[in-house]
Design a protein around this motif. Structure first.
Motif, PDB file in Angstrom:
ATOM      1  N   UNK A  92       0.832  -1.207   0.000  1.00 33.90           N
ATOM      2  CA  UNK A  92       0.000   0.000   0.000  1.00 33.90           C
ATOM      3  C   UNK A  92       0.864   1.254   0.000  1.00 33.90           C
ATOM      4  N   UNK A  93       1.926   1.243   0.805  1.00 38.68           N
ATOM      5  CA  UNK A  93       2.820   2.396   0.827  1.00 38.68           C
ATOM      6  C   UNK A  93       3.432   2.623  -0.551  1.00 38.68           C
ATOM      7  N   UNK A  94       3.925   1.555  -1.167  1.00 34.77           N
ATOM      8  CA  UNK A  94       4.540   1.727  -2.486  1.00 34.77           C
ATOM      9  C   UNK A  94       3.515   2.161  -3.530  1.00 34.77           C
ATOM     10  N   UNK A  95       2.271   1.762  -3.352  1.00 30.12           N
ATOM     11  CA  UNK A  95       1.224   2.222  -4.267  1.00 30.12           C
ATOM     12  C   UNK A  95       1.038   3.739  -4.192  1.00 30.12           C
ATOM     13  N   UNK A  96       1.477   4.353  -3.114  1.00 28.77           N
ATOM     14  CA  UNK A  96       1.325   5.804  -2.938  1.00 28.77           C
ATOM     15  C   UNK A  96       2.472   6.602  -3.552  1.00 28.77           C
ATOM     16  N   UNK A  97       3.413   5.927  -4.219  1.00 29.11           N
ATOM     17  CA  UNK A  97       4.612   6.608  -4.718  1.00 29.11           C
ATOM     18  C   UNK A  97       4.525   6.993  -6.195  1.00 29.11           C
ATOM     19  N   UNK A  98       3.352   6.989  -6.757  1.00 26.73           N
ATOM     20  CA  UNK A  98       3.184   7.272  -8.182  1.00 26.73           C
ATOM     21  C   UNK A  98       3.718   8.629  -8.609  1.00 26.73           C
ATOM     22  N   UNK A  99       3.538   9.650  -7.784  1.00 27.60           N
ATOM     23  CA  UNK A  99       4.045  10.978  -8.159  1.00 27.60           C
ATOM     24  C   UNK A  99       5.563  10.989  -8.216  1.00 27.60           C
ATOM     25  N   UNK A 100       6.202  10.243  -7.318  1.00 20.69           N
ATOM     26  CA  UNK A 100       7.666  10.145  -7.363  1.00 20.69           C
ATOM     27  C   UNK A 100       8.111   9.439  -8.635  1.00 20.69           C
ATOM     28  N   UNK A 101       7.390   8.379  -9.003  1.00 20.44           N
ATOM     29  CA  UNK A 101       7.696   7.648 -10.234  1.00 20.44           C
ATOM     30  C   UNK A 101       7.575   8.572 -11.442  1.00 20.44           C
ATOM     31  N   UNK A 127       9.702 -12.975  -1.501  1.00 21.92           N
ATOM     32  CA  UNK A 127       9.302 -11.608  -1.161  1.00 21.92           C
ATOM     33  C   UNK A 127      10.221 -10.608  -1.855  1.00 21.92           C
ATOM     34  N   UNK A 128      11.514 -10.872  -1.828  1.00 19.73           N
ATOM     35  CA  UNK A 128      12.457  -9.987  -2.527  1.00 19.73           C
ATOM     36  C   UNK A 128      12.167  -9.979  -4.027  1.00 19.73           C
ATOM     37  N   UNK A 129      12.015 -11.157  -4.606  1.00 13.07           N
ATOM     38  CA  UNK A 129      11.813 -11.227  -6.056  1.00 13.07           C
ATOM     39  C   UNK A 129      10.512 -10.559  -6.489  1.00 13.07           C
ATOM     40  N   UNK A 130       9.457 -10.706  -5.687  1.00 18.20           N
ATOM     41  CA  UNK A 130       8.185 -10.097  -6.070  1.00 18.20           C
ATOM     42  C   UNK A 130       8.139  -8.609  -5.741  1.00 18.20           C
ATOM     43  N   UNK A 131       9.073  -8.125  -4.944  1.00 20.99           N
ATOM     44  CA  UNK A 131       9.123  -6.697  -4.637  1.00 20.99           C
ATOM     45  C   UNK A 131      10.071  -5.940  -5.566  1.00 20.99           C
ATOM     46  N   UNK A 132      10.967  -6.656  -6.226  1.00 19.48           N
ATOM     47  CA  UNK A 132      11.910  -6.006  -7.143  1.00 19.48           C
ATOM     48  C   UNK A 132      11.248  -5.149  -8.226  1.00 19.48           C
ATOM     49  N   UNK A 133      10.083  -5.526  -8.774  1.00 20.34           N
ATOM     50  CA  UNK A 133       9.466  -4.646  -9.767  1.00 20.34           C
ATOM     51  C   UNK A 133       9.220  -3.223  -9.259  1.00 20.34           C
ATOM     52  N   UNK A 134       8.939  -3.061  -7.974  1.00 25.62           N
ATOM     53  CA  UNK A 134       8.776  -1.720  -7.417  1.00 25.62           C
ATOM     54  C   UNK A 134      10.065  -0.922  -7.569  1.00 25.62           C
ATOM     55  N   UNK A 135      11.189  -1.576  -7.279  1.00 27.23           N
ATOM     56  CA  UNK A 135      12.488  -0.916  -7.447  1.00 27.23           C
ATOM     57  C   UNK A 135      12.745  -0.610  -8.923  1.00 27.23           C
ATOM     58  N   UNK A 136      12.497  -1.595  -9.775  1.00 28.99           N
ATOM     59  CA  UNK A 136      12.782  -1.426 -11.204  1.00 28.99           C
ATOM     60  C   UNK A 136      11.992  -0.264 -11.798  1.00 28.99           C
ATOM     61  N   UNK A 137      10.733  -0.162 -11.468  1.00 30.69           N
ATOM     62  CA  UNK A 137       9.903   0.903 -12.034  1.00 30.69           C
ATOM     63  C   UNK A 137      10.362   2.282 -11.571  1.00 30.69           C
TER      64      UNK A 137
END
Length: 186
Positions: A92-101, A127-137
């Motif tokens: 949920x927190x990462x979903x709130x980072x769209x403006x930064x993206x 968990x690491x592998x499924x969270x990496x897309x957040x970093x990549x984007x």
């Protein structure tokens, strides 16, 4: 010259990830090479639900906001695993980072993970592998732990963590606390 700023951002229901967070902070500060700030992600569960879950009160660390991320040079995210992926609060927190993206505000910053799972095979690596897309984007550069710490080679007892990041194994009922070996890895 100002030291690089590292944010340790965590979510912890029962305190396992919090213990790793504080150990990581101690280790980072001992180097004298970075300044460290601890933040927790916003809680999504009501106080009523947390009480029914017998969750202890939250630690006295500030709650991070998405815009604050732009101030850091690097991040370590403390993520409890739920069914092999990040807890909903972290998602949920990462979903709130769209403006930064949209601004590319996190491009080139460094990031890593650490975890808590109920069992030894409960999904720290997934968990690491499924969270990496957040970093990549966001263009966050993933910095894995690797096998630098010799405790990751111990097979005579349960030791959380992997080359993906430090970790602890909490047991399904949360009764197992981070061990000295796990805290040393953190």
């Amino acid at each position: 010259m100002a030291l690089p700023k590292v944010f340790i951002i965590y979510y912890s229901t029962y305190g396992h990830v919090l213990k790793l967070t504080e150990s990581i902070k101690q280790g980072l500060e001992s180097t004298g090479l970075v300044s460290v700030e601890i933040y927790q992600v916003p809680e999504t569960l009501s106080d009523e639900i947390l009480t029914k879950m017998h969750a202890p009160p939250k630690a006295d660390y500030p709650v991070i906001t998405a815009d604050k991320l732009a101030e850091a040079d690097g991040f370590l995210f403390g993520i409890p695993t739920r069914y092999g992926t990040a807890a909903a609060q972290v998602k949920s927190f990462f979903d709130s980072t769209g403006q930064l993206w949209a601004k590319g505000a996190l491009q080139g910053k460094l990031g890593g993970f650490f975890f808590s799972t109920a069992s030894q095979h409960g999904g720290q690596e997934t968990t690491a592998m499924t969270f990496l897309p957040n970093f990549a984007h966001h263009g966050i550069v993933f910095v894995p732990l690797g096998y630098k710490n010799p405790n990751l080679h111990i097979n005579s007892e349960v030791v959380g963590g992997s080359p993906w990041g430090a970790g602890t194994v909490a047991n399904g009922d949360g009764s197992r606390q981070p061990t000295e070996l796990e805290l040393a890895i953190a």
